[in-house]
Scaffold this motif. Structure first.
Motif, short mmCIF file in Angstrom:
data_model
loop_
_atom_site.label_atom_id
_atom_site.label_comp_id
_atom_site.label_asym_id
_atom_site.label_seq_id
_atom_site.Cartn_x
_atom_site.Cartn_y
_atom_site.Cartn_z
N ILE A 194 25.23 76.63 54.04
CA ILE A 194 24.04 75.99 54.61
C ILE A 194 23.35 76.93 55.59
CG2 ILE A 194 23.29 74.09 56.11
CD1 ILE A 194 25.51 72.39 54.74
N GLY A 195 24.14 77.81 56.22
CA GLY A 195 23.58 78.75 57.18
C GLY A 195 23.41 78.15 58.56
N VAL A 196 24.46 77.45 59.02
CA VAL A 196 24.41 76.80 60.32
C VAL A 196 25.69 77.14 61.09
CG1 VAL A 196 25.44 74.65 59.44
CG2 VAL A 196 24.03 74.58 61.49
N LYS A 197 25.59 77.19 62.41
CA LYS A 197 26.77 77.48 63.24
C LYS A 197 27.55 76.20 63.51
CE LYS A 197 24.51 81.35 65.58
NZ LYS A 197 23.94 81.83 66.86
N SER A 198 28.86 76.33 63.65
CA SER A 198 29.73 75.17 63.83
C SER A 198 29.34 74.33 65.06
CB SER A 198 31.19 75.60 63.95
OG SER A 198 31.37 76.48 65.05
N GLU A 199 28.90 75.00 66.13
CA GLU A 199 28.57 74.27 67.36
C GLU A 199 27.29 73.44 67.22
OE1 GLU A 199 27.54 78.71 68.20
OE2 GLU A 199 29.08 77.56 67.13
N GLU A 200 26.56 73.62 66.12
CA GLU A 200 25.34 72.84 65.89
C GLU A 200 25.58 71.62 65.01
OE1 GLU A 200 21.86 75.26 64.74
OE2 GLU A 200 23.15 76.99 65.06
N VAL A 201 26.86 71.40 64.65
CA VAL A 201 27.19 70.38 63.64
C VAL A 201 28.10 69.30 64.22
CG1 VAL A 201 28.30 69.98 61.39
CG2 VAL A 201 26.99 72.09 61.79
N VAL A 202 27.86 68.06 63.77
CA VAL A 202 28.77 66.94 64.02
C VAL A 202 29.27 66.44 62.66
CG1 VAL A 202 28.95 64.53 64.81
CG2 VAL A 202 27.70 66.21 66.18
N MET A 203 30.58 66.25 62.53
CA MET A 203 31.17 65.75 61.29
C MET A 203 31.64 64.32 61.49
SD MET A 203 32.34 66.08 58.17
CE MET A 203 33.38 64.96 57.19
N VAL A 204 31.32 63.44 60.53
CA VAL A 204 31.75 62.04 60.56
C VAL A 204 32.60 61.77 59.33
CG1 VAL A 204 31.00 59.64 60.68
CG2 VAL A 204 29.57 61.43 61.69
N GLY A 205 33.84 61.31 59.53
CA GLY A 205 34.71 61.03 58.39
C GLY A 205 35.79 60.03 58.73
N ASP A 206 36.38 59.42 57.70
CA ASP A 206 37.40 58.38 57.91
C ASP A 206 38.82 58.92 57.89
OD1 ASP A 206 38.70 57.27 54.93
OD2 ASP A 206 37.06 58.71 54.93
N SER A 207 39.03 60.13 57.38
CA SER A 207 40.39 60.66 57.25
C SER A 207 40.70 61.63 58.40
CB SER A 207 40.56 61.39 55.92
OG SER A 207 41.81 62.07 55.88
N TRP A 208 41.74 61.31 59.16
CA TRP A 208 42.14 62.19 60.26
C TRP A 208 42.58 63.55 59.71
CZ3 TRP A 208 41.76 62.08 65.45
CH2 TRP A 208 42.53 63.00 66.19
N ASP A 209 43.40 63.51 58.65
CA ASP A 209 44.00 64.74 58.12
C ASP A 209 43.03 65.58 57.29
OD1 ASP A 209 46.50 64.21 59.25
OD2 ASP A 209 47.09 62.96 57.56
N ARG A 210 42.10 64.93 56.58
CA ARG A 210 41.25 65.69 55.64
C ARG A 210 39.80 65.84 56.12
NH1 ARG A 210 44.64 66.55 51.38
NH2 ARG A 210 43.05 67.73 50.25
N ASP A 211 39.42 65.10 57.14
CA ASP A 211 38.08 65.25 57.71
C ASP A 211 38.16 65.84 59.13
OD1 ASP A 211 36.65 64.15 55.51
OD2 ASP A 211 37.13 62.13 56.19
#
Length: 263
Positions: A194-211
């Motif tokens: 995507i061409g984005v830095k990690s600090e510019e991203v928020v991840m939303v997921g239901d799995s503790w281990d895989r998200d």
């Protein structure tokens, strides 16, 4: 009492991209797939009943389901990274069930099984409460949004379209397309693609281990959707450091936090 760290709130506010898991985060995948599996196994039982000898022990759907779940666990452990289509994965699982019980199946019958599964899963697709309002809020705030999901590319594309999610997403990234599982570096590859830095991203997921854990390892701020939790925060130990993870019990709650963070 639910409390969120100011740094986490700032990350939500300043993020340029939001990454979402798809299955069981944005929609009720387990319920839909369970209904589809049941419909298909009942058909397999009919095939068995039609061909069985009178001396054969009666077969039950419960026995077929137990075998299917065993095959599913083995088959999905690789996170669909070998590039097959959803129909190929499903055919392998159904064939495995039938082989275990000595049930014959013609190509035509297999196609009926695949059609039955596809029809049932599409009929049972259901968005999580608050999914669309949350996505609308993020788009109104100028955020870019990507789905980062495990699963076959073709079925995830059909699911996104059927759920009416297409207008809200800028990218769909699957393990199937990139050939790497979430726990093996998918998030890093997604950032690069995507061409984005990690600090510019928020991840939303239901799995503790895989998200959550692999996204935090990639330097991404995470929101864990844990519907049976009271919310608040959890910590992930990483390389001697502890990283904060926001916990929400619904997408409705996350939307309210996103709105609050914008003031």
């Amino acid at each position: 009492m639910e409390a969120h760290n100011n740094t986490t709130i700032e990350r939500l506010k300043n993020a340029t991209w939001y990454f979402f898991d798809l299955d069981d985060t944005l929609h009720e995948f387990r319920k839909a797939s369970s209904a589809a599996v049941d419909a298909t196994l009942h058909l397999i039982l009919e095939y068995h009943a039609h061909h069985k000898l009178s001396s054969c022990k009666p077969l039950t759907v419960a026995e077929l389901r137990a075998e299917y779940l065993k095959i599913l666990k083995t088959g999905t452990s690789a996170a669909f990274v070998d590039g097959k289509s959803s129909h190929e994965y499903r055919a392998e699982r159904f064939q495995g069930v039938m082989n275990a019980f000595g049930i014959d199946c013609t190509e035509q019958q297999m196609q009926v099984l695949l059609d039955t599964y596809e029809t049932a899963i599409m009929q049972n697709l259901q968005l999580k409460e608050g999914a669309i309002p949350l996505l609308q809020t993020l788009k109104q705030q100028g955020k870019s949004i990507a789905i980062i999901t495990e699963g076959p590319q073709d079925s995830q594309e059909r699911t996104v379209a059927a759920l009416g999610l297409e207008p809200y997403f800028d990218r769909l990234v699957t393990t199937n397309k990139l050939g790497v599982a979430k726990i093996d570096g998918l998030f890093g590859k997604a950032l690069e693609m995507i061409g984005v830095k990690s600090e510019e991203v928020v991840m939303v997921g239901d799995s503790w281990d895989r998200d959550v854990v692999p996204a935090v390892e990639a330097g991404i701020t995470c929101v864990w959707l844990a519907e049976k939790d009271e919310g608040g925060e959890r910590m992930v130990a990483l390389g001697g450091e502890e990283k904060r993870v926001m916990v929400v019990d619904s997408l409705v709650r996350l939307q309210s936090i996103v709105l609050e963070s914008s003031y």
